[in-house]
Design a protein around this motif. Structure first.
Motif, PDB file in Angstrom:
ATOM      1  N   SER A   1      18.818  19.625  52.921  1.00 53.17           N
ATOM      2  CA  SER A   1      18.510  18.200  52.902  1.00 53.17           C
ATOM      3  C   SER A   1      19.760  17.429  52.493  1.00 53.17           C
ATOM      4  CB  SER A   1      17.370  17.911  51.916  1.00 53.17           C
ATOM      5  OG  SER A   1      17.645  18.488  50.651  1.00 53.17           O
ATOM      6  N   THR A   2      19.755  16.133  52.745  1.00 53.72           N
ATOM      7  CA  THR A   2      20.948  15.345  52.444  1.00 53.72           C
ATOM      8  C   THR A   2      21.096  15.060  50.955  1.00 53.72           C
ATOM      9  OG1 THR A   2      19.740  13.290  52.836  1.00 53.72           O
ATOM     10  CG2 THR A   2      20.935  14.245  54.706  1.00 53.72           C
ATOM     11  N   HIS A   3      19.970  14.950  50.225  1.00 51.85           N
ATOM     12  CA  HIS A   3      19.992  14.637  48.803  1.00 51.85           C
ATOM     13  C   HIS A   3      18.933  15.467  48.084  1.00 51.85           C
ATOM     14  CE1 HIS A   3      21.753  11.074  50.702  1.00 51.85           C
ATOM     15  NE2 HIS A   3      22.341  10.803  49.544  1.00 51.85           N
TER      16      HIS A   3
ATOM     17  N   VAL B   1      17.028  15.463  43.959  1.00 50.54           N
ATOM     18  CA  VAL B   1      16.950  14.906  42.612  1.00 50.54           C
ATOM     19  C   VAL B   1      16.612  16.036  41.652  1.00 50.54           C
ATOM     20  CG1 VAL B   1      15.797  13.252  41.099  1.00 50.54           C
ATOM     21  CG2 VAL B   1      16.167  12.686  43.511  1.00 50.54           C
TER      22      VAL B   1
ATOM     23  N   VAL C   1      25.667  11.368  43.148  1.00 49.91           N
ATOM     24  CA  VAL C   1      25.775  10.005  43.683  1.00 49.91           C
ATOM     25  C   VAL C   1      25.178   8.962  42.734  1.00 49.91           C
ATOM     26  CG1 VAL C   1      25.838  10.740  46.091  1.00 49.91           C
ATOM     27  CG2 VAL C   1      23.632  10.269  45.028  1.00 49.91           C
TER      28      VAL C   1
END
Length: 310
Positions: free
Chosen positions: A91-93, A95, A31
């Motif tokens: 989890s949604t995202h 890093v 994203v």
């Protein structure tokens, strides 16, 4: 969902760093990227495996063997170098640093790719590291679960003659559908005698207690038994059989960054994915209970936000 997730949240392998977000078989769509990132752009497919960082300065990192880095940062139940907790894929995202993130072949469905980041590399690396990826080799795979079914698929793709070693022939139709020749039923004494000395290698994926010395009887001279499962008890080995037949017993743990990307590219070329059951995040607790009982064929995959490109 990996069995390691269950072991971690239960504290089976030592105290967990609660609160813990499990998950180290992660695929998704990029994203956003940092200003110096060149490998990915928004919209690209990307994957994250069992570890998300390494020191890059130790002897192992410089040799390209990041998995043995003494300062390795695992994907979850760990700490990043800045002291922040490392949390996983439930989890949604997430890093991740660029050089510890993998590119995903465009032709493969993401749900089937996710388990490749652990189950896939765990069973690909024994073939490569122990030179069992030779066409015509007779390979035994112990167990037909999340790891075992991937070991079968890789062996078939390498041109090996693959046999599943299981307590009975109950799963033989499934094994044959994946390309295996047959099941060698370890509970059948006559069948085990008939198969004795016939296999060039065995990949043992089972984490439950079992008799490793019986498996070694199946190996031909100079055969190799590679263990990727983690049984709670230490194996008992027949040293006479080991020595007189020049056998090797080894372990194997996932793979380094280059081998993991190689594995993903190999899967893209040969159209290999895991057999999965896709669930919603709301069903994780039920799936954990089913996974503990072995009631899954062969890997649960969580559709976190119902945005997977299936």
């Amino acid at each position: 969902m990996c069995h390691s997730d269950l072991h971690t949240i239960n504290g089976d392998w030592g105290p967990a760093k609660y609160p813990v977000v499990p998950g180290h078989e992660i695929v998704g769509i990029v994203v956003d990227v940092g200003s110096e990132v060149t490998k990915f752009k928004p919209g690209d497919r990307a994957g994250i495996g069992v570890f998300v960082d390494s020191c890059r300065n130790c002897a192992q990192c410089k040799a390209g063997e990041q998995i043995f880095c003494p300062k390795i940062v695992f994907t979850y139940n760990a700490e990043h170098y800045d002291g922040l907790p490392a949390q996983g894929g439930y989890s949604t995202h997430i890093v991740s640093v660029e050089d510890h993130t993998y590119t995903i072949p465009e032709n493969l469905p993401l749900a089937g790719v996710a388990p490749l980041l652990c189950a896939g590399i765990t069973t690909y690396s024994p073939y490569k590291d122990h030179h069992l990826d030779k066409p015509g080799y007779k390979i035994g795979v112990v167990g037909l679960g999340g790891l075992g079914h991937m070991a079968v698929k890789f062996g078939v793709a390498f041109g090996c003659e693959v046999y599943v070693i299981s307590r009975s022939k109950a799963k033989e139709a499934e094994a044959i559908a994946m390309g295996a020749k047959a099941i060698i039923p370890s509970g059948d004494e006559e069948a085990m005698k008939a198969a004795a000395g016939t296999l060039n290698g065995i990949i043992d994926t089972v984490s439950a207690p079992h008799d490793v010395s019986v498996l070694m009887e199946l190996l031909a001279p100079r055969g190799k038994l590679v263990m990727v499962g983690l049984p709670p008890e230490q194996p008992k080995i027949n040293h006479f059989n080991l020595v007189l037949k020049n056998l090797s017993v080894a372990g194997s743990v996932i793979g380094n960054l280059d081998m993991t990307q190689e594995m993903l590219d190999f899967c893209g070329k040969h159209n290999i994915t895991a057999d999965v059951e896709v669930i919603d995040i709301d069903n994780v607790n039920t799936a954990m209970k089913r996974m503990e009982k072995g009631d899954v064929k062969f890997r649960f995959v969580i559709d976190i936000n119902k945005s997977l490109l299936l």
